[in-house]
Design a protein around this motif. Structure first.
Motif, short mmCIF file in Angstrom:
data_model
loop_
_atom_site.label_atom_id
_atom_site.label_comp_id
_atom_site.label_asym_id
_atom_site.label_seq_id
_atom_site.Cartn_x
_atom_site.Cartn_y
_atom_site.Cartn_z
N PHE A 1 0.81 -1.21 0.00
CA PHE A 1 0.00 0.00 0.00
C PHE A 1 0.85 1.27 0.00
CE2 PHE A 1 -3.27 -2.98 1.61
CZ PHE A 1 -4.18 -2.80 0.58
N SER A 2 1.99 1.25 0.69
CA SER A 2 2.88 2.41 0.67
C SER A 2 3.42 2.65 -0.73
CB SER A 2 4.03 2.22 1.64
OG SER A 2 3.57 2.12 2.95
N SER A 3 3.79 1.59 -1.43
CA SER A 3 4.31 1.74 -2.79
C SER A 3 3.25 2.30 -3.73
CB SER A 3 4.79 0.39 -3.32
OG SER A 3 5.84 -0.09 -2.53
N ILE A 4 2.03 1.81 -3.61
CA ILE A 4 0.96 2.30 -4.48
C ILE A 4 0.63 3.76 -4.18
CG2 ILE A 4 -1.50 2.05 -5.01
CD1 ILE A 4 -1.08 -1.01 -4.60
N LEU A 5 0.51 4.09 -2.89
CA LEU A 5 0.15 5.45 -2.53
C LEU A 5 1.24 6.47 -2.86
CD1 LEU A 5 -1.72 4.90 0.84
CD2 LEU A 5 -2.69 5.54 -1.37
N THR A 6 2.50 6.09 -2.78
CA THR A 6 3.57 7.03 -3.13
C THR A 6 3.82 7.06 -4.63
OG1 THR A 6 5.24 5.35 -2.66
CG2 THR A 6 4.72 6.92 -0.90
N ALA A 7 3.43 6.03 -5.35
CA ALA A 7 3.62 6.02 -6.80
C ALA A 7 2.68 7.00 -7.50
CB ALA A 7 3.41 4.61 -7.35
N ILE A 8 1.53 7.23 -6.91
CA ILE A 8 0.56 8.14 -7.54
C ILE A 8 1.11 9.57 -7.64
CG2 ILE A 8 -1.73 9.16 -7.31
CD1 ILE A 8 -2.60 6.42 -6.08
N PRO A 9 1.55 10.21 -6.56
CA PRO A 9 2.11 11.56 -6.74
C PRO A 9 3.47 11.55 -7.44
CG PRO A 9 2.15 10.95 -4.42
CD PRO A 9 1.42 9.86 -5.15
N ALA A 10 4.23 10.46 -7.29
CA ALA A 10 5.54 10.40 -7.95
C ALA A 10 5.39 10.38 -9.47
CB ALA A 10 6.30 9.16 -7.49
N TYR A 11 4.32 9.85 -9.97
CA TYR A 11 4.08 9.79 -11.41
C TYR A 11 4.09 11.19 -12.03
CZ TYR A 11 1.56 9.24 -15.81
OH TYR A 11 1.18 9.29 -17.12
N PHE A 12 3.58 12.17 -11.30
CA PHE A 12 3.46 13.52 -11.85
C PHE A 12 4.76 14.32 -11.81
CE2 PHE A 12 -0.82 12.35 -10.42
CZ PHE A 12 -1.48 12.47 -11.64
N VAL A 13 5.72 13.92 -11.00
CA VAL A 13 6.97 14.68 -10.88
C VAL A 13 8.20 13.87 -11.23
CG1 VAL A 13 6.03 16.29 -9.18
CG2 VAL A 13 7.14 14.18 -8.42
N TRP A 14 8.04 12.63 -11.62
CA TRP A 14 9.18 11.75 -11.88
C TRP A 14 9.92 12.17 -13.14
CZ3 TRP A 14 11.41 8.28 -8.86
CH2 TRP A 14 12.36 7.45 -9.41
N HIS A 15 11.25 12.09 -13.06
CA HIS A 15 12.07 12.29 -14.26
C HIS A 15 13.14 11.21 -14.25
CE1 HIS A 15 15.43 13.98 -11.92
NE2 HIS A 15 14.48 14.53 -11.19
N PRO A 16 13.61 10.81 -15.44
CA PRO A 16 14.61 9.74 -15.50
C PRO A 16 15.87 10.14 -14.76
CG PRO A 16 13.71 10.20 -17.67
CD PRO A 16 13.19 11.27 -16.75
N LEU A 17 16.50 9.14 -14.13
CA LEU A 17 17.73 9.39 -13.39
C LEU A 17 18.91 9.58 -14.34
CD1 LEU A 17 17.31 6.77 -10.53
CD2 LEU A 17 16.88 9.22 -10.43
N THR A 18 19.80 10.46 -13.98
CA THR A 18 21.02 10.69 -14.77
C THR A 18 22.18 10.00 -14.08
OG1 THR A 18 21.56 12.72 -13.58
CG2 THR A 18 20.12 12.94 -15.50
N GLY A 19 23.32 10.03 -14.72
CA GLY A 19 24.52 9.44 -14.12
C GLY A 19 24.93 10.14 -12.84
N ASP A 20 24.73 11.45 -12.77
CA ASP A 20 25.05 12.19 -11.55
C ASP A 20 24.14 11.78 -10.40
OD1 ASP A 20 27.00 13.60 -12.89
OD2 ASP A 20 25.69 15.31 -13.34
N ASP A 21 22.90 11.44 -10.70
CA ASP A 21 22.00 10.99 -9.65
C ASP A 21 22.48 9.69 -9.01
OD1 ASP A 21 20.32 13.14 -10.11
OD2 ASP A 21 19.06 12.03 -11.53
N PHE A 22 23.01 8.79 -9.83
CA PHE A 22 23.50 7.52 -9.29
C PHE A 22 24.75 7.71 -8.44
CE2 PHE A 22 21.01 5.71 -12.87
CZ PHE A 22 20.23 4.87 -12.11
N ALA A 23 25.57 8.67 -8.84
CA ALA A 23 26.81 8.94 -8.08
C ALA A 23 26.48 9.47 -6.72
CB ALA A 23 27.68 9.92 -8.84
#
Length: 101
Positions: A79-101
């Motif tokens: 339920f936590s994954s589903i509830l947090t995925a809903i707002p994350a869908y609207f602001v999500w952007h693909p991760l860059t190499g700097d994000d992984f570092a």
């Protein structure tokens, strides 16, 4: 969490814990915004998130009397994954190499 435990679990609070809780609630406005008399929206969101965290902890404690630990973990994660995925869908952007570092 003490307030949710009183109302949802019926726990009794003695004077020392009650006094510490009142002192903590008095300290919240100081920590949130000591330089102005109003609370901004971000502070209110943080306070609401703290309330939801306390509520979930209290409900998990209540569930532990009737449910197995694995069942609680699976449902809470699902339920936590589903509830947090809903707002994350609207602001999500693909991760860059700097994000992984």
């Amino acid at each position: 969490m003490i307030l949710t435990a009183i109302f949802l679990l019926g726990e009794k609070v003695r004077w020392r814990r009650g006094l510490a809780t009142v002192a903590g609630f008095i300290g919240v406005p100081v920590m949130v915004r000591p330089d102005s008399g109003t609370l901004d929206v971000a502070a209110m969101v943080r306070l609401f998130a703290a309330f939801l965290a306390a509520l979930s902890t209290t409900l998990i404690k209540r569930l532990s009397t009737t449910e197995a630990a694995l069942t609680i973990l699976v449902y809470f994660g699902l339920f936590s994954s589903i509830l947090t995925a809903i707002p994350a869908y609207f602001v999500w952007h693909p991760l860059t190499g700097d994000d992984f570092a």
